[in-house]
Design an enzyme around this catalytic site. Structure first.
Site, PDB file in Angstrom:
ATOM      1  N   SER A  73       0.805  -1.224   0.000  1.00  0.00           N
ATOM      2  CA  SER A  73       0.000   0.000   0.000  1.00  0.00           C
ATOM      3  C   SER A  73       0.839   1.275   0.000  1.00  0.00           C
ATOM      4  CB  SER A  73      -0.956  -0.036   1.185  1.00  0.00           C
ATOM      5  OG  SER A  73      -1.849   1.024   1.111  1.00  0.00           O
ATOM      6  N   HIS A  74       0.610   2.110   1.003  1.00  0.00           N
ATOM      7  CA  HIS A  74       1.250   3.423   1.057  1.00  0.00           C
ATOM      8  C   HIS A  74       2.685   3.354   1.579  1.00  0.00           C
ATOM      9  CE1 HIS A  74      -0.621   2.260   4.749  1.00  0.00           C
ATOM     10  NE2 HIS A  74       0.292   2.964   5.384  1.00  0.00           N
ATOM     11  N   ASP A  96      -2.354   6.649  -3.366  1.00  0.00           N
ATOM     12  CA  ASP A  96      -1.215   5.994  -2.716  1.00  0.00           C
ATOM     13  C   ASP A  96      -0.602   4.897  -3.583  1.00  0.00           C
ATOM     14  OD1 ASP A  96      -3.307   4.186  -2.513  1.00  0.00           O
ATOM     15  OD2 ASP A  96      -2.593   3.367  -0.612  1.00  0.00           O
ATOM     16  N   ASP A 115      -0.961   1.692  -3.987  1.00  0.00           N
ATOM     17  CA  ASP A 115      -1.820   0.751  -4.706  1.00  0.00           C
ATOM     18  C   ASP A 115      -3.148   1.356  -5.150  1.00  0.00           C
ATOM     19  OD1 ASP A 115      -2.579   0.896  -2.009  1.00  0.00           O
ATOM     20  OD2 ASP A 115      -3.541  -1.058  -2.077  1.00  0.00           O
ATOM     21  N   ASP A 121      -5.700   2.809  -3.593  1.00  0.00           N
ATOM     22  CA  ASP A 121      -6.985   2.769  -2.883  1.00  0.00           C
ATOM     23  C   ASP A 121      -7.204   3.983  -1.989  1.00  0.00           C
ATOM     24  OD1 ASP A 121      -5.118   1.945  -1.038  1.00  0.00           O
ATOM     25  OD2 ASP A 121      -6.130   0.072  -0.497  1.00  0.00           O
ATOM     26  N   ARG A 122      -6.143   4.705  -1.660  1.00  0.00           N
ATOM     27  CA  ARG A 122      -6.324   5.905  -0.837  1.00  0.00           C
ATOM     28  C   ARG A 122      -6.419   7.150  -1.720  1.00  0.00           C
ATOM     29  NH1 ARG A 122      -2.807   5.494   4.655  1.00  0.00           N
ATOM     30  NH2 ARG A 122      -3.304   3.335   5.111  1.00  0.00           N
ATOM     31  N   LYS A 134     -11.596   0.288  -0.981  1.00  0.00           N
ATOM     32  CA  LYS A 134     -11.603   1.735  -1.116  1.00  0.00           C
ATOM     33  C   LYS A 134     -10.977   2.076  -2.458  1.00  0.00           C
ATOM     34  CE  LYS A 134      -7.635   2.331   1.995  1.00  0.00           C
ATOM     35  NZ  LYS A 134      -7.399   1.013   2.598  1.00  0.00           N
TER      36      LYS A 134
HETATM   37  C1  G16 Z   1      -5.321  -0.219   5.337  1.00  0.00           C
HETATM   38  C2  G16 Z   1      -6.753  -0.653   5.463  1.00  0.00           C
HETATM   39  C3  G16 Z   1      -7.602   0.487   5.907  1.00  0.00           C
HETATM   40  C4  G16 Z   1      -7.051   1.079   7.183  1.00  0.00           C
HETATM   41  C5  G16 Z   1      -5.618   1.499   6.951  1.00  0.00           C
HETATM   42  C6  G16 Z   1      -4.936   2.006   8.208  1.00  0.00           C
HETATM   43  O1  G16 Z   1      -5.200   0.671   4.287  1.00  0.00           O
HETATM   44  O2  G16 Z   1      -7.243  -1.155   4.245  1.00  0.00           O
HETATM   45  O3  G16 Z   1      -8.903   0.025   6.074  1.00  0.00           O
HETATM   46  O4  G16 Z   1      -7.804   2.175   7.590  1.00  0.00           O
HETATM   47  O5  G16 Z   1      -4.888   0.396   6.508  1.00  0.00           O
HETATM   48  O6  G16 Z   1      -4.777   0.954   9.081  1.00  0.00           O
HETATM   49  P1  G16 Z   1      -3.824   1.088  10.322  1.00  0.00           P
HETATM   50  O7  G16 Z   1      -4.329   2.275  11.097  1.00  0.00           O
HETATM   51  O8  G16 Z   1      -4.003  -0.208  11.041  1.00  0.00           O
HETATM   52  O9  G16 Z   1      -2.427   1.347   9.834  1.00  0.00           O
HETATM   53  P2  G16 Z   1      -4.097   0.478   3.178  1.00  0.00           P
HETATM   54  O10 G16 Z   1      -4.274   1.650   2.268  1.00  0.00           O
HETATM   55  O11 G16 Z   1      -2.796   0.479   3.914  1.00  0.00           O
HETATM   56  O12 G16 Z   1      -4.401  -0.827   2.553  1.00  0.00           O
END
Ligand code: G16
Length: 593
Positions: free
Chosen positions: A151-152, A316, A318, A320-321, A416
């Site tokens: 992800s990010h 981000d 991938d 989704d953000r 997302k």
């Molecule tokens: C993931 C989850 C999200 C979550 C985020 C933050 O996002 O898919 O639902 O809100 O992590 O999670 P944490 O606070 O546990 O770091 P992503 O974009 O990283 O896949």
């Protein structure tokens, strides 16, 4: 671009063995025949710590690329899924283009074939942004799909790698599956690897190995087709082609680079210069592809300049953000989802018959709840993690949802969706400016947001992240907060605030009754103000503390304040209650949103 390439691997003549099986050394193999693809049984040994976090398994890339680390997890996944789901199924594979995805793709394809999957759809070059992967799973009626992404989090040989599995409705696998995978990782001793050559993923087309086939697909097509059904593309185009409208989309050298030009420029007519950092790189050009005010600094600088565009957005690693900005204006994700929901029926054709319900994660500010009340629809409060929205969507009770962590989306997919959020905002802007002549006084992001506050009130919100902390003191801090919450009583005073309740958030899924415990310690006051602490579940090492602060303001005269000023007293109380500095040694956060 179909390139049929039938290459049936010959049947192996015997189920010969060279030391495979339960007690053999890792690395030795035995072969057995399976249809026309030979499957090697490669011995392996369990590896510690392969437990899925908030969203898939994330570790340093060096860890994942070592030995059987990835293969063990993928084999455990196949072992955990019902045999009937896997045997003869179709699955999807894609990712954010980060370092190690190419090698990982080949490992996953061999394991998929070895475990009885019939067909794999793979995004060209191994590319699929997360929402597109969800769309492809749904469109192709696949039983599930692998998304290779951390992800990010930054990418590259010394940075992060990750993988997650989404199930047949396109949603991240629920905890009962990820827990089962973890169980198998603790005992896995054999990898079922098909003896097939690496597949060329750079060209669309079908490659067959006996009964198993790999179809390389365009990573944009299915997703774009879906977005065209959701939005009024002509309406958006009317905005993006205006001579007096300027937007900037920052792909942060990550996967949405592969989507932004085809969608925003080629189809919707935006100026080619409106997409920046639009070529995906394996290491995101050394950046941290997290669209927030700290890491998307290049975009933030442009959007806070004298000559700022009307609209700015970033996505981000991938895809989704999303982060939404106006000219010299930032929209918090909690406000963004509320504003999209409030305008959805008017501006987005997909919602024209109304919204089924709304949802937000617990730490997300309650701006969305006020919209739900206004619309007369249900609003759900779920734990952090997109996976908790899926059941509600599948049950037809949820249309639009969001999280404070820059995630916004709807039930067109089960993830997302960064580009969707951008198109949703562009739809609202296009709708509001339809009758404004070119050169006239346009309605901007700031005006739309302030009108929203005037109608619903403003939920001031801020999140402090303390990244890269040591785990033990952070766990100790959370334990101490749990004890304080348990001992706290209604009516207790915290400065000027009076406690309503304090607890460790627990969620019972209204559809399947599953229970998620310990999802964040919250102190909620009688005026609805709150502070919340939880540890991130998406890091690859150490711990990240998240502190969330929220306070509601109904008085329009006070709504224009800076969030940090408005929240200062509550922030001080949260820091004092948690003793964060004492536990972590940190005087200030690494990221403030
Ligand atoms: C993931 C989850 C999200 C979550 C985020 C933050 O996002 O898919 O639902 O809100 O992590 O999670 P944490 O606070 O546990 O770091 P992503 O974009 O990283 O896949």
């Amino acid at each position: 671009c179909m390139r049929a390439c039938a290459r049936a691997t010959p049947l192996a003549s015997a189920t010969s063995a060279r030391g495979g099986g339960k007690n053999s050394r890792a690395g030795t193999t035995k072969t057995r025949a399976m249809a026309t693809v030979t499957v090697k049984e490669v011995a392996t040994t369990p590896i510690e710590g392969q437990k899925t976090g908030t969203s898939g398994l994330r570790k340093k890339a060096a860890v994942f690329s070592e030995g059987n680390y990835l293969a063990n997890w993928v084999q455990s996944l196949f072992s955990a899924l019902p045999r009937d789901d896997v045997e003869g199924s179709s699955m999807v594979l894609g990712g954010d283009g980060r370092w190690f995805n190419k090698e990982a793709s080949q490992i996953i394809l061999k394991l998929a074939a070895g475990n009885g999957v019939k067909k794999m759809y793979v995004g060209r070059d191994g590319y699929l942004c997360t929402p597109a992967a969800s769309a492809v799973i749904r469109a192709r009626e696949a039983v599930g799909g692998f998304i290779m992404s951390a992800s990010h989090n930054p990418g590259g040989p010394t940075e992060d790698w990750g993988i997650k599995f989404n199930y047949s409705s396109g949603e991240p696998a629920p905890e009962k599956i990820t827990d089962a995978i973890y169980g198998f990782t603790q005992t896995v001793d054999t990898l079922k690897m098909a003896d097939i050559p690496d597949v060329d993923l750079s060209v669309c087309g079908v490659t067959k190995f006996g009964d198993f086939e790999v179809e390389v697909i365009d990573p944009v097509d299915d997703y774009l087709k879906l977005l065209k059904q959701v939005f009024d593309f002509d309406l958006i185009k009317s905005l993006l082609t205006r001579a007096d409208f300027k937007m900037q989309f920052d792909a942060m050298h990550a996967i949405t680079g592969a989507y932004a030009k085809p969608i925003f420029v080629d189809v919707l007519g935006a100026d080619a210069n409106s997409v920046v950092n639009g070529v995906p790189k394996e290491d995101f050009a050394g950046g941290h592809p997290d669209p927030n005010l700290t890491y998307a600094e290049e975009l933030v600088k442009v959007m806070y300049s004298a000559d700022a565009p009307d609209f700015g957005a970033a996505s981000d690693g991938d895809g989704d953000r999303n982060m939404i900005l106006g000219n010299n204006f930032f929209v918090t994700p909690s406000d963004s989802v509320a504003i999209i929901a409030a305008n959805a029926v008017d501006c987005i054709p997909y919602f024209k018959s109304g919204l089924k319900g709304l949802a937000r994660s617990m730490p997300t500010a309650a701006a969305l709840d006020r919209v739900a009340a206004g619309l007369g629809v249900e609003c759900f409060e779920t734990p952090t993690g997109w996976k908790f929205f899926g059941n509600l969507m599948d049950a037809g009770r949820l249309s639009v949802c969001g999280e404070e962590s820059f995630g916004t989306g709807a039930d067109h997919v089960r993830e997302k969706d960064g580009p969707w959020a951008v198109l949703a905002w562009l739809s609202i802007l296009a709708y509001r400016n339809e009758d404004v002549p070119v050169g006239g006084e346009k309605v901007g992001v700031e005006q739309i947001t302030k009108e929203h506050w005037a109608k619903y009130g403003r939920n001031f919100f801020s999140r402090y992240d303390y990244e890269g902390c040591e785990s033990d003191p952070c766990n100790a801090m959370v334990e101490s907060l749990r004890a304080k919450a348990a001992a706290a009583k209604k009516g207790d005073k915290y400065g000027d605030y009076e406690l309503d309740f304090a607890d460790d958030f627990e969620y019972t899924d209204p559809i399947d009754g599953s229970v998620a415990k310990k999802q964040g310690v919250r102190f909620v006051f009688t005026d609805g103000s709150r502070f919340i602490f939880r540890l991130s579940g998406t890091g690859s090492s150490g711990a990240t503390v998240r502190m969330y602060i929220e306070q509601y303001e109904a008085d329009p005269a006070k709504q224009g304040a800076d969030a940090q000023d408005a929240l200062a007293p509550l922030i001080a109380i949260a820091l004092e209650t948690s003793q964060l500095a004492k536990f972590t040694g940190r005087e200030s956060p690494t990221v403030i949103t």
